[in-house]
Scaffold this active site. Sequence first.
Site, short mmCIF file in Angstrom:
data_model
loop_
_atom_site.label_atom_id
_atom_site.label_comp_id
_atom_site.label_asym_id
_atom_site.label_seq_id
_atom_site.Cartn_x
_atom_site.Cartn_y
_atom_site.Cartn_z
N HIS A 99 -2.57 1.71 4.83
CA HIS A 99 -3.04 1.36 5.83
C HIS A 99 -4.62 0.58 4.78
O HIS A 99 -4.62 0.86 3.73
CB HIS A 99 -3.68 2.11 6.77
N ASP A 140 -5.94 -6.20 5.96
CA ASP A 140 -5.28 -6.85 6.69
C ASP A 140 -5.42 -8.58 6.93
O ASP A 140 -4.54 -8.93 6.05
CB ASP A 140 -5.41 -5.97 7.82
#
Length: 376
Positions: A130, A160
């Site tokens: 992540h 991200d």
Amino acid sequence: MTAEGNGGPLAGVRVVELAGIGPAPFCGMLLADLGADVVRVGRPGGGPNKHDLLDRGKRAVSVNLKHERGPETVLALVEQADVLIEGFRPGVAERLGVGPEQCWEVNPKLVFGRMTGWGQDGPLASTAGHDVGYIALSGMLHAIGRKGGPPQVPANLLGDFGGGAMYLAVGVLAAVLQARTSGQGQVVDASIVDGAAHLGSMLFGFAASGAWSTERGTNMLDTGAPYYDVYETSDGEYMAVGALEPQFYAELLARLDLTGEAPDRDDPANWPALRERLAEVFAQRTRAEWTEVFDGSDACVAPVLSMTEAQDHPHIRARGTLPSPDGVLQPAPAPRFSHTPSSPPRPVPVPDAAVLTDWQVSTAADLLASGAIHEV
């Protein structure tokens, strides 16, 4: 919703997005904001969620990729597309029958955008991860935080969306330009680790020249310098100070009534005392009072606003930066274009097999009848 309603410089560009989470959908949203006709290919089941802003402005179709004709359905869209983007682990698209080579058999000019955390190769390529892990490995997370404290996680903005989705968007658009010249598509390998590290180019340069310490919170831009930091106000809110240049710093001191009184900022040995003095002054008034004091000045001071508070700031309101279509607060498309402006934020789509007809897929009716495509 049809492609004809899309305004922006990418009008006429067709994008197939294989549904996923996080950075790949954000890239699709950005391309749709800029006018591309983005078709989100999702799994059967579930309805639209108007709060899932990463799907705004797209169209959608539900395809069962495990159905014997599922891959054929995606490839039928690919045949008409300029770009496909996906965020699977390496090799998954190939196993589903919609990998780059399979797509190029029907459309050699297709740009195949791949969004991953670790990249398409390397020791970690096949492992889960992540945002926080990706920016940790890039060296960027270590740089964020106060002196003596732990690294501070910047939500998932740096990895991200900054290091991932934005680099995927730039990459696929560059590849589209190249494909239109050469007639040959290619894979765009957008890795969040790569992108996050690239975002740190200036800091790597500072470090190479000796102007950046790896000790957190001791540098000019990481809260080390007291004139680039946040200060608490009397009502428990905060003001952001970014008075880097001498003339802006002089304006800061003037507005704080500290001209001639503050310690010399050019000597880092004075930074603790200067920080203490600035904190003492800012603590004497509320955020609203300080906002009024600095309004219209070049002191580079701004109130720290929440996302809901930001919509009411006069500048944000004047530019329409945070509209609320359908009662959902969200950012307007960015950047802005003088000749080909983007449309206002458009709704989250309802899956609709009519997309195939609009894209002139000749087998649309047959595919729908086969059960490979599902209607809501």
